[in-house]
Design a protein around this motif. Structure first.
Motif, PDB file in Angstrom:
ATOM      1  N   ARG A 147      -7.702  11.785 -52.793  1.00 16.50           N
ATOM      2  CA  ARG A 147      -9.043  12.287 -53.033  1.00 16.50           C
ATOM      3  C   ARG A 147     -10.053  11.147 -53.163  1.00 16.50           C
ATOM      4  N   LEU A 150     -12.793  10.694 -50.707  1.00 18.43           N
ATOM      5  CA  LEU A 150     -14.026  11.480 -50.762  1.00 18.43           C
ATOM      6  C   LEU A 150     -15.076  10.676 -51.526  1.00 18.43           C
TER       7      LEU A 150
ATOM      8  N   HIS B 515     -13.178   4.547 -58.406  1.00 19.92           N
ATOM      9  CA  HIS B 515     -12.401   5.767 -58.587  1.00 19.92           C
ATOM     10  C   HIS B 515     -11.252   5.444 -59.532  1.00 19.92           C
ATOM     11  N   ARG B 517      -7.282   6.197 -60.742  1.00 20.87           N
ATOM     12  CA  ARG B 517      -5.955   6.740 -60.430  1.00 20.87           C
ATOM     13  C   ARG B 517      -5.187   6.874 -61.740  1.00 20.87           C
ATOM     14  N   ARG B 540       0.952  12.306 -60.537  1.00 19.48           N
ATOM     15  CA  ARG B 540      -0.052  11.274 -60.312  1.00 19.48           C
ATOM     16  C   ARG B 540      -1.174  11.843 -59.470  1.00 19.48           C
ATOM     17  N   GLY B 541      -2.302  11.185 -59.516  1.00 21.15           N
ATOM     18  CA  GLY B 541      -3.444  11.694 -58.783  1.00 21.15           C
ATOM     19  C   GLY B 541      -4.570  10.695 -58.818  1.00 21.15           C
ATOM     20  N   ALA B 542      -5.668  11.090 -58.226  1.00 24.77           N
ATOM     21  CA  ALA B 542      -6.822  10.191 -58.157  1.00 24.77           C
ATOM     22  C   ALA B 542      -8.086  11.024 -58.148  1.00 24.77           C
ATOM     23  N   THR B 543      -9.127  10.427 -58.626  1.00 23.94           N
ATOM     24  CA  THR B 543     -10.428  11.082 -58.559  1.00 23.94           C
ATOM     25  C   THR B 543     -11.111  10.695 -57.257  1.00 23.94           C
ATOM     26  N   GLN B 544     -12.233  11.317 -57.026  1.00 29.27           N
ATOM     27  CA  GLN B 544     -13.027  10.921 -55.878  1.00 29.27           C
ATOM     28  C   GLN B 544     -13.727   9.597 -56.174  1.00 29.27           C
TER      29      GLN B 544
END
Lengths: 177, 739
Positions: A147, A150, B515, B517, B540-544
Motif C-alpha cells: 500500500r 499509493l 510511510h 511499515r 505485517r502491513g504498510a500504510t500509504q
C-alpha cells in the motif's frame, strides 16, 4: 445476538483547503453483522463557513446493528468531497476509524488524506481547474501490503460525535477493556 | 379384541418454552410371539378361518394365523398362580388400551421343531408335565413363562447349575431382557438430547482406554452409572440365589427340622402379609405385576423347587430398561453415527434425536427433530394421548415373530401447530415460517437476510391495514434478524482477543514522504484468526505514502486494521504482544531512508492503559551511527540493515549477554530521536460462554432479559460441578493419571 446502537452526528470537517465540502459516509462491518434499523450510509449537504476553514455538517447518525461475532467490528468510512462553482466535485479526503469499543459518548477525529496528483499537469489542473484523483476501488483504503505505493497527501479532519449503546455482549462473554 | 398399530403421523408442535425442558415418557412392552411352523407339516384343520373373528383389524396375521392355537390372555380366566407359582404377567391396568393379547402354543403331539427363541427341551417338558400343559392351555401366560414351565422337569435334577442356563437356552435376547420378556413394561423418561446408551456403546465407552475425546470421556463417566447399576443388580441376584440354596439344604436332625418348620411358618406368614399387602395396595400390585416372580418367590417360596434359578428374577427392578440398555438414543452429539438424512437435517438447521429399542435388531421407535429457527418440534410418530395407551405396534421378525407395543407422551404441555391457522394469522412472516427444507424458501430467506430492504414497498394506494401490515412485517423481520444468527463463540478452552489498531498520523521526521511499515509478533500459545483468509501476510502491513507529510506537516494515515487472536490455556499473561513500527521516507529519486523505529507492546489479558486507547504518541528512534553513516545517508540514502526487533527485545539481549543500558557508550547501541507516531489500540476479548448457544433458542419466546431467560451472571452449582469435573479430567489427562 448482541446489538449495537450508534447514535450521533458527523459534526464538521476542519482544516480543509477547499471551501465547499460535503461528506459521504459508510458504516462498514464484518459478515457476521446485520443492519437491523437505520441507514448504514449517507451523504451530508454541501457546507461552507464564511470565517473559518471548516464545514459544519451536523449529519445525524442512528444505526442499529446486530452482531453474531466480534470479528468485523464496525468502522466508519468518510469521504469528503469538494464542490466548485461549476458544480464539479472531487474527493479531497478519505479516512476511517473504528467505532469505539466502550459504550458512552465519544468524539472522534478522523484524519483524512487524498490521492496525490500524479505529475505536474495534474497538480495545475487540480489547483486551477478543480478536480483531483479518486480511488477507483474503495478497498484500496484498507488493504494491501504494498500500500505504500499509493501516494497521498494529508488533508483535513472530520469530527464525529458518537453515543454508543451496547446490548447483550456480556451474555456472550464479551468484555471491553 | 386385538388391534393393529395406530396410524403413524407426524406431530408438529410449537415449543413455547425451553426445549431443554422437553421430556417424554416412553413405555414399551412385549405383547406376543408367534412361532412359525413349516407349512408342509401342517395337517390340521383350517384354523385360520375360525380365528378370523379374533382379528378383524389385523393385517399381520393373515399368513400365519392358521398355524397356531390362539389363547385369550386375561387374568380372569383362571388362577394361574395356584398352578405354576407364577402370577399373571400383567395386571389389567397395563392393558388399559383395550388390548387382549393372544398367545399361541404348539400342539405337542405334532412334535414340531422348536425355534431358537423357543425351548430346546420343549417336547420332553410337556411330556413330563402333561397336567401342567393341560392347564397351560387354559391359562394366560407369557411366552417366556412357557419356557420356564417347559424346562422345569428337564432341569429339575440339575437346577443347582449356575446362571448359565440362559446360555443353554441359546437366547441372548431373553438373557438380556428377562423382565421385558416376562411381561414387564419398560419405562423410560427421556429428555431432549439426553443420551441413553445401547449395549454396543456401553461396551465401547465403559473402557477408559477407548475414550480419547472429551465427549467420549464424558460418555465413559456416564456409563459408570449403568455399570454400577448392573453390578448392583447382579449382586442382588446372587444373594437371592444363595438364600434359596440355604432354604433347600436337607435338614437331618430333629432340631433342624423344627427350626425349618418355624422358618417355613414365618415364611408363610410373611407371604400372607405380602399377599394381603399386594391386594390392598395398587402400586404394590402394579410392581408385582411388573416382576411377577418376586411375589412367587416370597409368598410361595417352595415353588422355586421346580424352576431353574437362572430363569427367574428374585429382585424387583423397575429400572430394567436403563440397566439393560433396552432403549437408547442417538443425539446430535453422535454425529459420527448418524445417517445421511440426519446430517442433512442438521445442515438444514434442525436438531435431531432418535429413540431406538434394542429388540434385535435395533428398531427405530421415535424420530424427533426441532427447528430452533421456527420453534417447531416435529415428532414421528405423534404422541399418544397417554403413554399407557401404547398404541403403536412393532413387529420384529426373527425365526418367530415378536410383537411389541409402545407409547409415549410429552411430560411438558406442548401447543399443537396448525399450519392452516398460522397461514390465517396476518402478522406471521411467510418467508420465515416456511420450513427450511424447501430450497426456494431458503433462497428467499437468504435474500432477505442479505438485503433487508428487498421487502416489497407498500403500494401508493395502500390501505391503512396494508401499511400497518407492511411495517409490522418490517419490525418482525428486524426481530428475526436479531435472533436468526448464532453468536460465534471462541473454541473451547480458548479466549478470543480482538485488537482494533489505528495509526493516525506521524510527524517531526527528518524527511517527508514517509510511510510506516509494521510487524506484529504475537505471544506464544496464541492462534491467529486472520480477518482476510486471502491475505498472505496477516501479521505485517504498510500504510500509504504521505507526500509532503511527516516532516513539518503531519502525515495523515488513518490506517485501521483488526487483529484477532485466540489465546490458549497455556498462554502466560506476562508474555506480551509486540508491534514494531518502521518509518521510511522515499525521496523523489525513489531512495528509501530509515526515519525511525518504534515499538508497542501490550498484554492480551490485562486491560489496556487509557492512553493507548485514546491515542498514544510513540517516540521513534534510529541508530546514531558514525559520521560516515551520516554522510552516506545525506548523499546516497538507502537503509542500513538494523535488527530493530532484536534491539527492542530486551529479554533476548539479556539472554545473549548483551545487556542494554543507557550508559552504554558503544556506537552501535547509540540512537537518536526522530519523529512521533500517533497510535491507538482498542481491545475486546471474548470468553467461551456455554450459555450463548442456549440463548438463541429462547429469543423467539419474547424473552429478552437474562432474568426472563433464567440466566444470571452467577453460575449455578451444577455448572460449577460440571466445570470442576471437566477440569479434573483435563488435569488427569495431562498428567497421565487417567485410567
Amino acid at each position: 445476538m448482541a446489538e449495537v446502537h450508534i447514535i450521533g452526528q458527523i459534526l464538521k470537517a476542519v482544516d480543509f483547503v477547499e471551501p465547499h465540502l460535503y461528506c459521504k459516509w459508510i458504516l462498514q462491518s464484518g459478515n457476521a453483522w446485520r443492519l437491523v434499523q437505520g441507514e448504514a450510509q449517507g451523504q451530508t449537504p454541501v457546507s461552507s463557513h464564511r470565517l473559518e476553514t471548516c464545514a459544519d455538517f451536523s449529519q445525524p447518525l442512528d444505526v442499529h446493528l446486530s452482531a453474531a461475532a466480534v470479528q468485523g467490528w464496525p468502522r466508519l468510512l468518510v469521504e469528503v468531497y469538494a464542490v466548485n462553482v461549476l458544480e464539479q466535485s472531487w474527493p479531497v479526503g478519505y479516512g476511517f476509524v473504528h467505532v469505539p469499543t466502550q459504550p458512552g459518548s465519544h468524539r472522534l477525529e478522523i484524519n483524512t488524506w487524498k490521492v496525490a496528483p500524479a505529475g505536474w499537469w495534474n497538480c495545475i489542473k487540480e489547483r486551477f481547474g478543480g478536480g483531483g484523483a479518486a480511488l477507483s476501488k474503495t478497498d484500496l483504503l484498507y488493504s494491501g501490503v504494498d500500500r505504500y505505493k499509493l501516494q497521498t497527501r494529508s488533508s483535513g479532519k472530520v469530527i464525529v460525535d458518537l453515543n454508543l449503546v451496547f446490548r447483550k455482549f456480556e451474555e456472550y462473554g464479551v468484555e471491553f477493556n | 379384541m386385538y388391534k393393529a398399530s395406530a396410524v403413524k403421523r407426524t406431530g408438529i408442535y410449537r415449543v413455547t418454552g425451553n426445549i431443554a425442558d422437553f421430556q417424554m415418557e416412553l413405555k414399551l412392552r412385549h405383547i406376543s410371539e408367534w412361532l412359525p411352523v413349516p407349512k408342509f407339516e401342517y395337517t390340521g384343520a383350517q384354523a385360520g378361518a375360525n380365528h378370523k373373528s379374533h382379528y378383524p383389524d389385523s393385517s399381520f396375521g393373515s399368513s400365519r394365523s392358521d398355524f397356531f392355537i390362539f389363547m385369550p390372555f386375561s387374568d380372569e380366566y383362571c388362577g394361574y398362580t395356584a398352578h405354576c407359582g407364577l402370577s399373571s404377567v400383567s395386571g389389567s391396568g397395563s392393558y388399559g388400551n383395550g388390548f387382549c393379547s393372544y398367545y399361541n402354543y404348539y400342539n405337542p403331539s405334532n412334535g414340531y421343531p422348536t425355534s431358537s427363541t423357543g425351548t430346546p427341551t420343549q417336547s420332553s417338558g410337556y411330556d413330563a408335565s402333561n397336567e401342567q400343559s393341560s392347564n397351560l392351555m387354559r391359562c394366560p401366560m407369557s411366552p417366556r413363562h412357557r419356557q420356564l414351565i417347559s424346562k422345569q422337569s428337564s432341569l429339575q435334577s440339575s437346577w443347582q447349575k449356575d446362571g448359565g442356563a440362559a446360555d443353554a437356552v441359546g437366547d441372548s435376547f431373553y438373557a438380556q431382557n428377562r423382565e421385558l420378556c416376562n411381561g414387564g413394561t419398560a419405562n423410560m423418561l427421556i429428555g431432549w438430547q439426553q443420551k441413553h446408551f445401547s449395549r454396543q456403546e456401553l461396551a465401547r465407552y465403559r473402557e477408559a482406554s477407548n475414550c480419547v475425546t472429551t465427549l467420549q470421556r464424558r460418555y465413559h463417566r456416564w456409563t459408570q452409572d449403568i455399570v454400577e447399576l448392573q453390578e448392583r443388580h447382579e449382586m442382588a441376584q446372587k444373594r437371592a440365589r444363595e438364600q434359596v440354596r440355604i432354604r433347600r439344604k436337607p435338614r437331618k436332625t430333629k432340631s433342624l427340622k423344627r427350626q425349618r418348620e418355624r422358618e417355613l411358618e414365618k415364611t408363610r406368614v410373611r407371604g400372607q402379609e405380602m399377599e394381603s399387602e399386594r391386594t390392598s395396595t395398587p402400586l404394590r400390585s402394579l410392581r408385582a405385576s411388573a416382576s411377577p416372580l418376586l411375589i412367587s418367590a416370597s409368598s410361595e417360596g417352595m415353588q422355586f423347587s421346580s424352576l431353574p434359578l437362572s430363569e427367574f428374577s428374585l429382585v424387583e427392578d423397575p429400572n430394567f430398561a436403563q440397566r439393560t440398555c433396552l432403549i437408547h438414543t442417538l443425539i446430535d452429539a453422535d454425529s459420527d453415527e448418524q445417517s445421511e438424512e440426519a446430517l442433512e437435517l442438521r445442515a438444514a438447521g434442525f436438531q435431531v434425536m432418535y429413540v431406538y429399542a434394542d429388540l434385535q435388531p435395533d428398531t427405530l421407535l421415535i424420530t424427533i427433530k426441532y427447528s430452533p429457527t421456527l420453534g417447531l418440534l416435529f415428532v414421528y410418530p405423534d404422541f399418544n394421548f397417554s403413554a399407557d395407551d401404547m398404541d403403536y405396534i412393532v413387529e420384529v421378525e426373527h425365526d418367530c415373530r415378536q410383537l411389541y407395543s409402545y407409547g409415549f407422551q410429552s411430560v411438558i404441555p406442548l401447543e399443537a401447530f396448525d399450519p392452516q391457522l398460522e397461514a390465517m394469522t396476518p402478522h406471521v412472516m411467510r418467508p420465515l415460517t416456511v420450513p427450511p427444507t424447501s430450497a426456494q424458501a431458503k433462497r428467499k430467506l437468504r435474500d432477505l437476510l442479505n438485503d433487508p430492504t428487498s421487502l416489497d414497498s407498500p403500494p401508493t394506494d395502500a390501505t391503512t391495514d396494508e401499511l400497518l401490515g407492511y411495517y409490522r412485517n418490517q419490525r418482525l423481520l428486524a426481530a428475526e434478524l436479531r435472533t436468526l444468527l448464532q453468536f460465534a463463540q471462541p473454541p473451547k478452552r480458548t479466549r478470543r482477543v480482538v485488537l482494533l489498531l489505528e495509526l493516525h498520523e506521524a510527524q517531526h521526521f527528518e524527511y517527508a514522504n514517509i510511510h510506516v511499515r509494521y510487524y506484529i509478533h504475537p505471544p506464544p500459545y496464541t492462534i491467529l484468526e486472520p480477518a482476510n483468509p486471502d491475505d498472505p501476510f496477516p501479521l505485517r502491513g504498510a500504510t500509504q505514502t504521505s507526500l509532503g507529510g511527516g516532516a513539518h506537516k503531519p502525515a495523515h494515515f488513518s490506517h485501521c486494521w483488526q487483529l484477532t487472536l485466540l489465546c490458549e490455556e497455556q498462554y502466560d499473561p506476562e508474555q506480551l504482544l509486540h508491534i514494531y513500527f518502521e518509518v521510511i521516507s522515499v525521496d523523489s529519486w525513489q531512495r528509501e531512508r530509515c526515519e525511525g523505529y518504534t515499538h508497542f507492546s501490550c498484554s492480551l489479558a490485562a486491560p489496556l492503559p487509557a492512553a493507548a486507547q485514546a491515542g498514544q504518541r510513540l517516540q521513534c528512534i534510529r541508530p546514531l551511527g558514525s559520521w560516515w553513516d551520516a554522510i552516506n545517508r545525506y548523499f546516497i540514502g538507502g537503509r542500513k540493515v538494523f535488527d530493530f526487533v532484536g534491539y527492542f527485545n530486551v529479554q533476548q539481549r539479556q539472554c545473549m549477554g548483551a545487556l542494554h543500558t543507557r550508559l552504554d557508550r558503544r556506537p552501535e547501541y547509540g540512537t537518536r530521536s526522530t519523529g512521533v507516531l500517533l497510535f491507538s489500540v482498542k481491545k475486546l476479548q471474548q470468553r467461551s460462554n456455554v450459555d450463548g448457544h442456549w440463548l438463541l433458542e429462547h429469543r423467539r419466546d419474547g424473552l429478552t432479559s437474562p432474568s426472563d431467560l433464567g440466566l444470571s451472571s452467577k453460575s449455578t452449582l451444577d455448572e460449577v460441578l460440571a466445570a470442576y469435573v471437566e477440569a479434573r479430567e483435563r488435569v488427569e489427562t495431562l498428567l497421565g493419571y487417567y485410567r
